[in-house]
Write a protein that holds these residues in place. Structure first.
Motif, PDB file in Angstrom:
ATOM      1  N   ASP A  66       0.862  -1.176   0.000  1.00 30.00           N
ATOM      2  CA  ASP A  66       0.000   0.000   0.000  1.00 30.00           C
ATOM      3  C   ASP A  66       0.904   1.234   0.000  1.00 30.00           C
ATOM      4  OD1 ASP A  66       0.943   0.287   2.598  1.00 30.00           O
ATOM      5  OD2 ASP A  66      -0.858  -0.547   3.523  1.00 30.00           O
ATOM      6  N   ASP A  67       0.403   2.342   0.468  1.00 33.19           N
ATOM      7  CA  ASP A  67       1.193   3.574   0.410  1.00 33.19           C
ATOM      8  C   ASP A  67       2.472   3.488   1.240  1.00 33.19           C
ATOM      9  OD1 ASP A  67      -0.663   4.683  -1.242  1.00 33.19           O
ATOM     10  OD2 ASP A  67      -1.762   5.706   0.352  1.00 33.19           O
ATOM     11  N   ARG A  68       2.463   2.637   2.303  1.00 30.22           N
ATOM     12  CA  ARG A  68       3.615   2.627   3.204  1.00 30.22           C
ATOM     13  C   ARG A  68       4.179   1.239   3.489  1.00 30.22           C
ATOM     14  NH1 ARG A  68       5.318   6.674   5.677  1.00 30.22           N
ATOM     15  NH2 ARG A  68       6.210   5.366   7.303  1.00 30.22           N
ATOM     16  N   PHE A  69       3.344   0.198   3.429  1.00 34.45           N
ATOM     17  CA  PHE A  69       3.778  -1.101   3.934  1.00 34.45           C
ATOM     18  C   PHE A  69       3.528  -2.222   2.933  1.00 34.45           C
ATOM     19  CE2 PHE A  69       2.498   1.445   7.631  1.00 34.45           C
ATOM     20  CZ  PHE A  69       3.688   1.449   8.345  1.00 34.45           C
ATOM     21  N   TRP A  70       4.338  -3.269   3.042  1.00 33.09           N
ATOM     22  CA  TRP A  70       4.112  -4.498   2.289  1.00 33.09           C
ATOM     23  C   TRP A  70       3.210  -5.424   3.091  1.00 33.09           C
ATOM     24  CZ3 TRP A  70       5.358  -5.859  -2.595  1.00 33.09           C
ATOM     25  CH2 TRP A  70       6.240  -5.029  -3.287  1.00 33.09           C
ATOM     26  N   HIS A  71       2.412  -6.202   2.369  1.00 32.87           N
ATOM     27  CA  HIS A  71       1.490  -7.146   3.000  1.00 32.87           C
ATOM     28  C   HIS A  71       1.665  -8.523   2.380  1.00 32.87           C
ATOM     29  CE1 HIS A  71      -0.966  -3.927   4.929  1.00 32.87           C
ATOM     30  NE2 HIS A  71      -0.518  -3.224   3.896  1.00 32.87           N
ATOM     31  N   VAL A  72       1.375  -9.540   3.184  1.00 29.87           N
ATOM     32  CA  VAL A  72       1.337 -10.907   2.675  1.00 29.87           C
ATOM     33  C   VAL A  72      -0.077 -11.135   2.148  1.00 29.87           C
ATOM     34  CG1 VAL A  72       1.599 -13.349   3.222  1.00 29.87           C
ATOM     35  CG2 VAL A  72       3.062 -11.655   4.336  1.00 29.87           C
TER      36      VAL A  72
END
Length: 619
Positions: free
Chosen positions: A227-233
């Motif tokens: 997203d704008d700031r973080f990676w996600h699984v």
């Protein structure tokens, strides 16, 4: 009379004579070659191309092989660099296939031309010695705004040199054989073998799919989104990803290069079957905006453990790739890519911490890098170091295992919410499951997810008592020079009230003459300034006030000090301290002003009033 000794035979040649004979023959041959053929003479070197603007070369065509039937053509595109400046050309292959070129390799051709020097110049009548009738290759250099430059390279000559002729010039040249190597490489070496071209900071999605087992690794499907700031699984609502490991995965993909390009194979229905490229053993994708780069991994090469056939994007080429090093990253467990940081906030400073326990909610606010305060109780002094330590402990708390398989309970959970800017992270902390070697291990949940984790939380006891643990033990602060009045009241209602007489002395209220013992009062004021809580005991509820002897305090001390406000003028501020029952030998329970917590102080402060404050005169 005949001679009894027969005539002797001519002696055979010895080794020295034989060597001299061979040397004479070689010297004669060399003299003949030097006289009639080119020689290497450094003093005679001269540039062949002086007037060409090599920055305007738009294409190079190489005809080579038997009968010059193999044709390779390379075309240049000038790329615009920073501030509108042109940077080095980007080369592509247009014959015999259309493909991106390896610019570093192809650029060696114009570079070789730029620095090409003639070792010897041959006039028209001696050109036959250059073997130009047996050409290795024909090179056509196209320059914008000028006529093409055509070079003929003859067959190799003794001494690692070759003959060269430029069309339109009568003379010919001798050049080093190494110059020709730039034009005689295998076709695949001119093709770009870099695959992915991506920037991690701009990449939105990484996906790795194994459709079949590869080297013992069963089918898997990893997808990571940002997203704008973080990676996600998974998708953007999924668990937070571990940035270093996802960045390492990206690097192993982005640095992947083809070992070889199969020049004679293109993407057809037959090659799909032949090389196992649909759907393939695996698929790797990098997505940036609406652009997706895809590498399809096909069958392994025969008798090769780490080499696989592959196709990149929609290119017609079929590559071979070495997966030995990338596989070490690609086959990692999905847990390696999950973030173990309990509160994922990135590098933004923390703004608020809210703790909700059975004592009720408490919010601590960090005000623009100033001191932390309790929301709604800004007058309560907080221990800034203890508060910063709690914030640090929360932000560095790590998940020890996920998901947990234990019978977790959250019926008496402590809910912690941390916030910075638009980001809020909520964690529910459940029952203890700590072992002897991991005494702080607890069950936790993050956000609204049902997944249960195990996390180490040494700060949990502080969280449960955050109402008390963060309060500054130096709870009282005043300026003794502004003190106007002091009052001491016991449980029976007896009051001793001291009024300021002058800058350094006090008198008892109702007594016009005499003064109190200045030294004794100074000792009291100093003791009050130095007074610290040994600990905070409980919240100041009516029940707790009664429990700790503070609903009807044994002693009450009140100080009135003056202050000045530009709008209101002189104002009076009251400081009060109520003394309750004894907590243990030498200590008393106390309550400061309207503060919401009961504290413990040393009984020595109370004893100061039992010593008296000097004599006084009656009216």
């Amino acid at each position: 009379m005949t001679d009894s000794n027969p005539p002797s035979k001519a002696p055979l040649m010895n080794n020295g004579t034989r060597f001299l004979l061979v040397a004479t023959v070689v010297l004669g041959f060399t003299t003949w070659w030097v006289a009639s053929n080119p020689t290497v003479s450094p003093g005679q070197k001269q540039p062949i191309f002086r007037k060409i603007d090599f920055n305007k070369i738009s294409a190079i065509q190489v005809e080579r092989g038997e009968g010059l039937k193999e044709v390779l053509r390379f075309e240049a595109t000038i790329a615009e660099g920073k501030k509108g400046r042109e940077q080095g050309p980007i080369w592509s292959v247009s014959k015999p296939v259309v493909d991106e070129g390896d610019s570093a390799v192809i650029a060696q051709m114009p570079t070789g031309l730029r620095f090409l020097e003639a070792m010897e110049t041959f006039e028209k009548e001696k050109l036959g010695a250059l073997r130009l009738d047996e050409p290795q290759c024909k090179i056509t250099v196209e320059v914008k705004g000028e006529d093409p430059i055509v070079l003929i390279l003859g067959a190799p000559l003794p001494g690692d040199v070759v003959g060269l002729k430029v069309e339109g010039r009568e003379q010919g040249y001798i050049v080093r054989k190494t110059f020709t190597n730039r034009f005689l490489r295998p076709l695949q070496e001119y093709r770009n073998r870099d695959l992915f071209d991506a920037d991690f900071e701009k990449t939105d999605e990484i996906r790795v799919v194994f459709n079949e087992e590869i080297q013992g690794v069963k089918a898997l499907n990893y997808r990571f989104t940002r997203d704008d700031r973080f990676w996600h699984v998974g998708d953007k609502t999924g668990e937070y990803g571990d940035l270093p490991n996802i960045q390492g995965l990206f690097g192993s993909i982005d640095f992947l290069v083809a070992v070889d390009v199969l020049n004679d194979e293109v993407w057809t229905a037959e090659t799909v079957e032949k090389y196992g490229l649909k759907p393939g053993l695996a698929r790797i994708e990098l997505k940036t905006g609406d652009k997706t780069q895809t590498l399809v991994i096909g069958k392994a090469l025969p008798k090769e453990r780490n080499l696989y056939y592959a196709r990149f994007n929609e290119k017609s080429a079929i590559y071979t790739v070495n997966l030995k090093e990338p596989l070490k990253v690609l086959i990692r467990s999905k847990d390696r890519y999950r973030s173990r940081t309990l509160f994922q906030l990135g590098d933004i400073p923390l703004e608020t911490i809210t703790v909700n326990s059975k004592e009720g909610p408490v919010t601590i606010i960090g005000r623009d890098k100033r001191d932390w305060v309790f929301k709604g109780q800004e007058s309560v002094r907080l221990d800034q170091e203890a508060t910063k330590k709690l914030a640090f402990d929360l932000l560095t708390s790590k998940i020890a295992a996920f998901p947990s398989q234990g019978p977790a309970r959250f019926d008496e959970a402590v809910v912690v919410s941390v916030k910075t800017g638009p980001i809020t992270r909520v964690v529910r902390i459940g029952q203890l499951l700590g072992t002897q070697d991991k005494p702080h291990l607890r069950y936790v949940k993050r956000g609204e997810r049902d997944d249960i984790y195990e996390a180490s939380l040494p700060c949990f006891d502080d969280l449960k008592k955050v109402h008390l643990m963060l309060r500054d033990k130096r709870f009282i602060s005043f300026d003794n020079s502004r003190c106007q009045q002091m009052e001491w009241k016991d449980a029976e209602g007896k009051v001793l009230r001291l009024l300021k007489k002058d800058e350094r002395s006090f008198r008892e209220e109702g007594v016009s003459m005499g003064q109190m013992d200045t030294a004794a009062i100074a000792t009291l004021v100093k003791a009050l300034q130095d007074l610290q809580a040994t600990r905070y005991v409980a919240l100041a509820t009516d029940e707790n006030k009664k429990k700790y002897g503070l609903s009807k305090p044994e002693r009450t001390f009140v100080m009135v000090e003056s202050d000045y406000d530009k709008k209101l003028g002189t104002i009076m501020k009251t400081i009060s301290l109520s003394i309750g029952g004894a907590s243990k030998k030498g200590f008393r329970y106390a309550l400061f002003g309207k503060e919401s917590a009961i504290l413990e102080i040393n009984d020595a402060f109370v004893e100061l009033f039992n010593k008296g404050f000097g004599k006084k005169e009656e009216k």
